[in-house]
Design a protein around this motif. Structure first.
Motif, PDB file in Angstrom:
ATOM      1  N   THR A 332      -8.905 -10.725   3.038  1.00  0.00           N
ATOM      2  CA  THR A 332      -9.112 -10.200   1.687  1.00  0.00           C
ATOM      3  C   THR A 332      -8.998  -8.684   1.783  1.00  0.00           C
ATOM      4  N   VAL A 333      -8.014  -8.143   1.092  1.00  0.00           N
ATOM      5  CA  VAL A 333      -7.749  -6.704   1.147  1.00  0.00           C
ATOM      6  C   VAL A 333      -8.084  -6.094  -0.210  1.00  0.00           C
ATOM      7  N   THR A 334      -9.045  -5.198  -0.218  1.00  0.00           N
ATOM      8  CA  THR A 334      -9.397  -4.488  -1.438  1.00  0.00           C
ATOM      9  C   THR A 334      -8.637  -3.169  -1.469  1.00  0.00           C
ATOM     10  N   THR A 335      -7.824  -2.982  -2.493  1.00  0.00           N
ATOM     11  CA  THR A 335      -7.026  -1.764  -2.598  1.00  0.00           C
ATOM     12  C   THR A 335      -7.787  -0.686  -3.370  1.00  0.00           C
ATOM     13  N   THR A 336      -7.192   0.474  -3.425  1.00  0.00           N
ATOM     14  CA  THR A 336      -7.769   1.608  -4.157  1.00  0.00           C
ATOM     15  C   THR A 336      -7.314   1.625  -5.611  1.00  0.00           C
ATOM     16  N   ILE A 337      -6.426   0.719  -5.978  1.00  0.00           N
ATOM     17  CA  ILE A 337      -5.789   0.765  -7.297  1.00  0.00           C
ATOM     18  C   ILE A 337      -6.774   0.399  -8.407  1.00  0.00           C
ATOM     19  N   ASP A 338      -6.945   1.334  -9.321  1.00  0.00           N
ATOM     20  CA  ASP A 338      -7.806   1.126 -10.486  1.00  0.00           C
ATOM     21  C   ASP A 338      -6.939   0.553 -11.614  1.00  0.00           C
ATOM     22  N   PRO A 339      -7.280  -0.628 -12.143  1.00  0.00           N
ATOM     23  CA  PRO A 339      -6.426  -1.250 -13.169  1.00  0.00           C
ATOM     24  C   PRO A 339      -6.163  -0.354 -14.372  1.00  0.00           C
ATOM     25  N   GLU A 340      -7.156   0.425 -14.793  1.00  0.00           N
ATOM     26  CA  GLU A 340      -6.969   1.292 -15.957  1.00  0.00           C
ATOM     27  C   GLU A 340      -6.025   2.446 -15.645  1.00  0.00           C
ATOM     28  N   VAL A 341      -6.135   2.994 -14.455  1.00  0.00           N
ATOM     29  CA  VAL A 341      -5.231   4.082 -14.057  1.00  0.00           C
ATOM     30  C   VAL A 341      -3.826   3.535 -13.856  1.00  0.00           C
ATOM     31  N   VAL A 380      -5.316   6.266  -3.821  1.00  0.00           N
ATOM     32  CA  VAL A 380      -4.232   6.168  -4.794  1.00  0.00           C
ATOM     33  C   VAL A 380      -4.738   5.252  -5.907  1.00  0.00           C
ATOM     34  N   LEU A 381      -4.979   5.824  -7.067  1.00  0.00           N
ATOM     35  CA  LEU A 381      -5.590   5.081  -8.175  1.00  0.00           C
ATOM     36  C   LEU A 381      -4.554   4.379  -9.041  1.00  0.00           C
ATOM     37  N   GLY A 382      -3.387   4.973  -9.147  1.00  0.00           N
ATOM     38  CA  GLY A 382      -2.313   4.384  -9.938  1.00  0.00           C
ATOM     39  C   GLY A 382      -0.981   4.753  -9.331  1.00  0.00           C
ATOM     40  N   TYR A 383      -0.049   3.788  -9.329  1.00  0.00           N
ATOM     41  CA  TYR A 383       1.225   4.021  -8.654  1.00  0.00           C
ATOM     42  C   TYR A 383       2.320   3.277  -9.399  1.00  0.00           C
ATOM     43  N   TYR A 384       3.190   4.025 -10.033  1.00  0.00           N
ATOM     44  CA  TYR A 384       4.352   3.428 -10.692  1.00  0.00           C
ATOM     45  C   TYR A 384       5.605   3.957 -10.007  1.00  0.00           C
ATOM     46  N   GLY A 385       6.334   3.049  -9.354  1.00  0.00           N
ATOM     47  CA  GLY A 385       7.546   3.430  -8.641  1.00  0.00           C
ATOM     48  C   GLY A 385       8.763   2.677  -9.112  1.00  0.00           C
ATOM     49  N   GLY A 386       8.675   2.075 -10.299  1.00  0.00           N
ATOM     50  CA  GLY A 386       9.783   1.288 -10.829  1.00  0.00           C
ATOM     51  C   GLY A 386       9.293  -0.047 -11.344  1.00  0.00           C
ATOM     52  N   ASP A 387      10.099  -0.681 -12.184  1.00  0.00           N
ATOM     53  CA  ASP A 387       9.688  -1.944 -12.804  1.00  0.00           C
ATOM     54  C   ASP A 387       9.936  -3.153 -11.919  1.00  0.00           C
TER      55      ASP A 387
END
Length: 801
Positions: A332-341, A380-387
């Motif tokens: 189980t890997v918990t990431t740093t990604i915040d869904p709202e960010v 890294v709270l939010g990461y958009y690198g393409g669709d």
């Protein structure tokens, strides 16, 4: 038709019953009966140790299979615990044999192999009985013990011929010689398939009863004998067999057959003394829980957030968790990604978002990347690198498996000047130093500044332009000469310390800055002074890490996507933390230097018309790099104290000339700045962030530093002016506007309140309201009229792309 004759032993890898069963003709049935009798006889010969076929040679020739590691799911979580991704084909949770509730084990033995504790892997009575029944009737039986079933699975034995049955028997005997009964039973319970996508006894208990087989007997929510019997009764045939027509023993699909099998199991449990007569008499079929919808509504499949998985894989590899080990599952890997960010990043940067500045861009030609990092932790709270999560990662150009780069990054343009300034501040260079924009390179070429004439630069003071004004307006020449004077290696060193780990020369592979030094960087064919204003390509993610260091006032926290890794313990069956991210802040720049830099960068959002909602203080730097006579890479970087934001816009695949929707040329303070502004505003609102401010400015450095090559500015003569009768009405101001910095209106001569508590009064006429009209600047940033003068990305004409 009767159920599958294969007992609990699946002929396929996952243990599904009856899938290999064919519609048997009378001839085939007769041949099968003969084969089973022959196999039984052969096994008997082996056991007796006589005959040619059953000699020790054959017994020794059959190798015991290697220990089989069962595959489990891996779960990837958002920072808030919601599922981001589920990896793996089988819903299985491995549990330690010694922790399984004994009533569950007894129920399985009662259902599948009542003599399990009394035989040595092969039940001779069962073989003879099954062979006779197969010979005299159509009720085909396989007579496989639990040990044989596991032997067949472990050795991956296919088919139902004599050779397979013979080898299965031999392996079963060898398994019994090597392992204890309980060990064999535990392995069996972890592999069996029990319908509805449940692999292993624990997944089945959770599926049918929302209970765990690890709960101790007598405890609340422990598995009851009746529930254990339900689970055990499914094993014989968990799903319908289209060849035989039998619907199996899943109570959700074939209740009456399941109940009949349940009664059979309980009767055997009573006979073996595993339940009391009172328990048996009080039997009542337990309630089966509704089938849970296993579809993951938050998962990353085919979504932009799926791009994060390649970074998770890369970090797992760095943690020495190999891909082979990870594929076995149980993590189980918990990431740093915040869904709202993350949502804010996608809505700001994706063409598919109607509110995104990218919505009107050509999706096939133009792409954006948006990266949000918590500067205080590196998360890294939010990461958009393409669709497309399996396509090009425009946020870092990392390969799909997380190993190395699949591209060359992009030229950061003037956004890289933040590192040049950090290097200059280290060398005690003041923002008040002056620089000469007319000075040419050693080879006689000019340092161009977006095509502006000398009179356009620094309000006509091109030979004595101060560093602060040059930074805000993004002139190139001071940065070139800073690199030339202090050494371009000092600039690269500052970039490396901030967070850039790779830098691409004009040709060839990226240079790993963490493993090289000036002796490499200064070699021919690597980097020239243009590194000071962003010619050489960088990874957007690494640039974002460097930006976060500047936003965090010179304290670096390495950017990362994984916050915690847990694995199921083979001893306890419980999740245990095997790795936890720990903050390792490292001061790489002096706080006073950074307060100085922050104060200057805090003026830029207002200059480019990108002030945040509610007057929230921010700092920024734009960047643009040339391509084909226009703009090829456009950036806007910076942030607020709680969030560092990096935005890139460029070609989707091949480079293109970037245009705004109105047809004008794109610059960093255009679409990228709008994306940046939308992103930060959305995050600040969603997270209800306080309006934190950067530290008060401490001006550092020597205004007369020897590196500076500009002339000293000449102070204007003192002129006694008559009182100003009204806004814009002083006749001298009308005739000689340069002598009236305030211009009869609001104090816009650089006197904006920049959030640092100082009215900076740098003497610039910013063309804003109250300046007696509209002033036009060839600013190169698309802010030509009445918006505060705009920023100038002079770097874009200096080549590269």
């Amino acid at each position: 038709m009767s159920p599958s004759p294969l007992g609990a032993g699946p002929d396929e890898p996952h243990g599904r019953r009856g899938e290999a069963q064919k519609i048997l003709t009378k001839v085939a049935k007769k041949r099968r009966r003969t084969n089973i009798l022959t196999a039984a006889a052969a096994v008997l010969v082996i056991l007796l140790g006589v005959g040619v076929v059953g000699g020790t040679w054959f017994f020794d020739d059959v190798e015991l299979p290697a220990d089989r590691q069962e595959v489990q799911n891996n779960v990837i979580l958002f920072a808030n615990g919601k599922t981001l991704a589920q990896l793996g084909d089988q819903n299985r949770t491995i549990v330690p044999e010694g922790k399984i509730n004994p009533i569950v084990k007894h129920a399985v033995v009662a259902a599948e192999d009542k003599n399990f504790y009394r035989h040595n892997g092969i039940d001779m009575k069962g073989i003879v009985r099954a062979a006779w029944n197969n010979f005299v009737s159509d009720d085909l039986q396989g007579a496989s013990t639990i040990t044989q079933q596991y032997a067949r699975y472990a050795a991956d034995l296919k088919g139902i011929d004599v050779n397979r049955k013979l080898r299965e028997a031999v392996i079963a005997r060898k398994l019994e010689d090597r392992y204890e009964k309980e060990d064999i039973l535990g392995r069996y319970l972890n592999y069996i398939y029990l319908g509805d996508g449940s692999y292993g006894i624990e997944a089945a208990a959770q599926n049918y009863f929302k209970k765990s087989v690890l709960t101790a007997p007598g405890s609340k929510n422990a598995i009851t004998p009746y529930e254990a019997a339900v689970l055990a009764s499914i094993i014989k045939q968990p799903e319908a067999d289209p060849n035989t027509g039998h619907k199996g023993y899943n109570p959700r699909e074939n209740f009456q057959a399941a109940k009949d099998r349940w009664d059979y199991t309980l009767n055997n449990m009573l006979e073996e003394g595993w339940i009391t007569p009172e328990v048996s008499a009080a039997r009542k079929y337990p309630k089966i829980q509704p089938l849970k919808d296993t579809r993951c509504k938050t998962c990353a499949d085919d979504k932009p957030v799926g791009m994060i998985m390649r970074h998770v894989k890369a970090e797992l590899r760095a943690l020495r968790i190999s891909e082979t080990e990870f594929k076995r599952g149980g993590y189980t890997v918990t990431t740093t990604i915040d869904p709202e960010v993350q949502k804010a990043a996608e809505e700001a940067g994706s063409h598919d978002s109607e509110s995104s500045p990218m919505n009107k861009q050509n999706k096939k030609k133009v792409q954006a990347a948006v990266i949000g990092i918590d500067p205080k932790t590196g998360r890294v709270l939010g990461y958009y690198g393409g669709d497309n999560p399996t396509g090009t990662d425009y946020g870092s150009y990392v390969n799909g498996d997380g190993t190395g780069f699949s591209g060359r990054g992009q030229s950061p343009g003037s956004s890289a000047k933040i590192y040049t300034l950090a290097a200059a501040l280290r060398e005690n260079i003041s923002f008040k130093t002056t620089w000469d924009g007319t000075k040419k390179r050693a080879n006689g070429t000019e340092i161009s500044n977006a095509g502006r004439t000398p009179g356009d630069i620094c309000r006509g003071r091109i030979e004595s332009c101060d560093l602060e004004t040059s930074t805000i307006n993004s002139y190139n020449f001071p940065f070139y000469w800073i690199a030339d004077e202090i050494g371009r290696d000092k600039v690269i060193e500052a970039a490396r310390d901030a967070g850039l780990e790779h830098l691409w020369p004009d040709e060839g592979d990226p240079v790993d800055l963490t493993k090289t030094d000036a002796s490499t960087w200064k070699q021919k064919g690597y980097f020239d002074n243009e590194v000071a204003f962003g010619q050489y390509h960088v990874s957007p993610l690494e640039h974002a890490q460097g930006v976060a260091t500047i936003v965090n006032q010179g304290v670096r926290n390495d950017a990362h996507f994984i916050e915690k890794v847990q694995a199921v313990s083979q001893k306890t069956g419980k999740k245990e933390t095997v790795w936890q991210a720990k903050a390792k802040p490292k001061k790489v720049f002096e706080p006073d230097h950074m307060s100085n830099l922050s104060a200057v960068m805090a003026k830029i959002p207002g200059q480019s018309g990108n002030n945040l909602d509610g007057g929230r203080q921010s700092m920024a730097k734009s960047g643009t790099w040339e391509f084909d006579g226009g703009s090829g890479d456009c950036w806007y970087v910076g942030g607020i104290p709680q969030l560092a934001a990096t935005v890139w816009v460029g070609g989707a695949g091949n480079k293109v000339k970037l245009k705004e929707p109105n047809g004008g040329e794109m610059f960093g303070s255009g679409t990228p700045a709008k994306i940046w502004e939308k992103f930060i505003n959305a995050v600040a609102e969603a997270k209800d962030m306080d309006q934190e401010r950067f530290p008060p400015r401490v001006e550092t450095g020597d205004p007369n530093h020897e590196a500076a090559n500009g002339k000293k500015p000449v102070a204007p003569p003192e002129i006694n002016l008559p009182p100003n009768p009204g806004q814009g009405q002083n006749p001298i101001c009308t005739t000689l506007p340069a002598l009236c910095p305030g211009n009869g209106g609001q104090n816009n001569g650089g006197g904006q309140n920049d959030g640092d508590g100082q009215n900076d009064g740098d003497g610039q006429d910013n063309g804003g309201p109250g300046n007696g009209g509209t002033i036009t600047f060839p600013d190169g940033e698309g802010n030509d009229t009445g918006t505060g003068g705009g920023q100038v990305d002079a770097d874009r004409v200096d080549g590269g792309g």
